[in-house]
Design an enzyme around this catalytic site. Sequence first.
Site, PDB file in Angstrom:
ATOM      1  N   HIS A   1      53.190  20.061 114.846  1.00 50.00           N
ATOM      2  CA  HIS A   1      54.079  20.282 113.707  1.00 50.00           C
ATOM      3  C   HIS A   1      54.266  18.963 112.976  1.00 50.00           C
ATOM      4  CE1 HIS A   1      58.278  19.059 112.730  1.00 50.00           C
ATOM      5  NE2 HIS A   1      58.175  20.033 111.857  1.00 50.00           N
TER       6      HIS A   1
ATOM      7  N   ASN B   1      56.379  17.523 109.138  1.00 50.90           N
ATOM      8  CA  ASN B   1      56.964  17.784 107.830  1.00 50.90           C
ATOM      9  C   ASN B   1      57.443  16.476 107.225  1.00 50.90           C
ATOM     10  OD1 ASN B   1      60.198  17.606 107.797  1.00 50.90           O
ATOM     11  ND2 ASN B   1      59.547  18.330 109.802  1.00 50.90           N
ATOM     12  N   TYR B   2      57.367  16.405 105.896  1.00 51.81           N
ATOM     13  CA  TYR B   2      57.884  15.252 105.158  1.00 51.81           C
ATOM     14  C   TYR B   2      58.576  15.776 103.903  1.00 51.81           C
ATOM     15  CZ  TYR B   2      55.231  12.372 108.332  1.00 51.81           C
ATOM     16  OH  TYR B   2      54.760  11.785 109.481  1.00 51.81           O
TER      17      TYR B   2
ATOM     18  N   GLU C   1      60.569  34.276 104.922  1.00 53.91           N
ATOM     19  CA  GLU C   1      59.208  34.291 105.452  1.00 53.91           C
ATOM     20  C   GLU C   1      58.644  32.882 105.589  1.00 53.91           C
ATOM     21  OE1 GLU C   1      57.217  36.694 106.632  1.00 53.91           O
ATOM     22  OE2 GLU C   1      58.918  38.063 106.491  1.00 53.91           O
ATOM     23  N   SER C   2      58.925  32.032 104.615  1.00 50.50           N
ATOM     24  CA  SER C   2      58.414  30.662 104.666  1.00 50.50           C
ATOM     25  C   SER C   2      59.144  29.850 105.733  1.00 50.50           C
ATOM     26  CB  SER C   2      58.565  29.997 103.295  1.00 50.50           C
ATOM     27  OG  SER C   2      57.767  30.658 102.328  1.00 50.50           O
TER      28      SER C   2
ATOM     29  N   GLY D   1      69.468  31.962  98.431  1.00 51.74           N
ATOM     30  CA  GLY D   1      68.195  32.371  97.855  1.00 51.74           C
ATOM     31  C   GLY D   1      66.990  31.892  98.627  1.00 51.74           C
ATOM     32  N   ALA D   2      67.196  31.501  99.885  1.00 53.54           N
ATOM     33  CA  ALA D   2      66.088  30.968 100.678  1.00 53.54           C
ATOM     34  C   ALA D   2      65.023  32.037 100.933  1.00 53.54           C
ATOM     35  CB  ALA D   2      66.610  30.438 102.004  1.00 53.54           C
ATOM     36  N   ARG D   3      63.798  31.598 101.072  1.00 44.86           N
ATOM     37  CA  ARG D   3      62.685  32.505 101.338  1.00 44.86           C
ATOM     38  C   ARG D   3      62.445  32.534 102.852  1.00 44.86           C
ATOM     39  NH1 ARG D   3      57.011  33.130 101.088  1.00 44.86           N
ATOM     40  NH2 ARG D   3      56.397  34.857  99.721  1.00 44.86           N
TER      41      ARG D   3
ATOM     42  N   SER E   1      55.757  21.300 105.024  1.00 46.70           N
ATOM     43  CA  SER E   1      56.053  21.630 106.412  1.00 46.70           C
ATOM     44  C   SER E   1      54.872  22.386 106.999  1.00 46.70           C
ATOM     45  CB  SER E   1      57.319  22.484 106.503  1.00 46.70           C
ATOM     46  OG  SER E   1      57.603  22.820 107.852  1.00 46.70           O
TER      47      SER E   1
END
Length: 423
Positions: free
Chosen positions: A222, A224-225, A383-384, A379-381, A208
């Site tokens: 932008h 993403n794949y 910041e990313s 549990g997602a991050r 992404s």
Amino acid sequence: MNSRLLSRLRFPSTKALAPKNGYLRSAFYSQQNAPSTIKKMSAGSVLALSLASATAIGGVVYYGFMDKPQKELVEYNKNVVKSQQFQRKPVELNLTPPKFDLESTEPVKKRMEKFVLALQKSLVGNLEALDQNENKKFYWDRWTREDGNGYGISCVLQDSNTFEKAGVNVSVIGGPVSKQQLDSMRARKVSPEIDEKVDYDFWVAGISTVIHPSNPMAPTSHFNYRYFELTKRGDPEHKVVTSWFGGGADLTPSYIFEEDCEHFHQTLKDASDKHDKKLYPEFKKACDEYFTIPHRNETRGIGGTFFDDLNDRPLNELFHLVFDMGFAFQNSYLPIIAKRKDMPFTEEQKLWQQIRRGRYVEFNLINDRGTKFGLFTPGARIESILMSLPLTARWEYMHKPPPGSEEEKLLNALKTPRDWVKN
């Protein structure tokens, strides 16, 4: 004070030095001659006169320069400063994709993982080449999920020469499917085999990218794949219940340059046409519909391509398509940045860019399914996930651009999506 030395003080006649190799020019101004004789004085008087003379000389020089500048000289020096500010080395980009192995027998999930890592490395290198800042490079943030189910690499550059913020993120993760995610899959009718009474695990590999240039003449973009697999929890064979590809790329300019919009769309169309000429019209339409801000009644940008839940043909064919579309992004977008990144702009144009970035924030936080999916993932991050937001944005109450302005031209293009491909 030595009378002979004082008598020799002179100011050259007015003369502007000719410029050499773009260096700033300077000028000297003539003044009246200093007196050549001094009557006999005491030591204290001589010292006082020396100090007064030095002060007078300094004042004459100062006001000679400050009060009587040559207008053409000032303008010349301003232009030199501006030109030198943007004197950078020619940009050398590597836009050649790695060779695609048609004969590979590796599982698609393994090939997808290698693909996103290779594309990330290539794109980061090219963005750094465009940025031309030896003192600031992308920050590589490698992380592992706390539960051990996967990893990611977040590459972020901000407050640099060309880019206010640029992020290229890769994640290869798995875990339990949350109720919100399962509801979204059923709403999209991903697969008839999904049973709401069954617990599922997912595996996804994706890249992404969001790029916000500093110059308002250079557009945000932008892409993403991703490849997604769903399995029943506890299945010892880890049999895939359903799988699909998703992704796309779109352009979000603050100012419309027709040739840029045409190039961006044409490049993506050429990449998809290699596989099926029916795909681009479908992807383009889906992009216009998806990247819409309903409460504004406008699209986020001038579109591009978008697809989700794509599983209508063999996985190997779909992976080949995604591979080509992913690397085509560099050819579609980076030449535009190279052309626009050093264009002059006004303070008003920079403010307009900030207002448009406010719209970008609105879409990403309110409407974007990818953002919601990430936020609902255990549990997602964070910041990313929120890397896509611009470093700065602006909201002005009841802002409306002047009729007939370039800003209004952009809004008109966002109100009514158009076909940017000529053939």
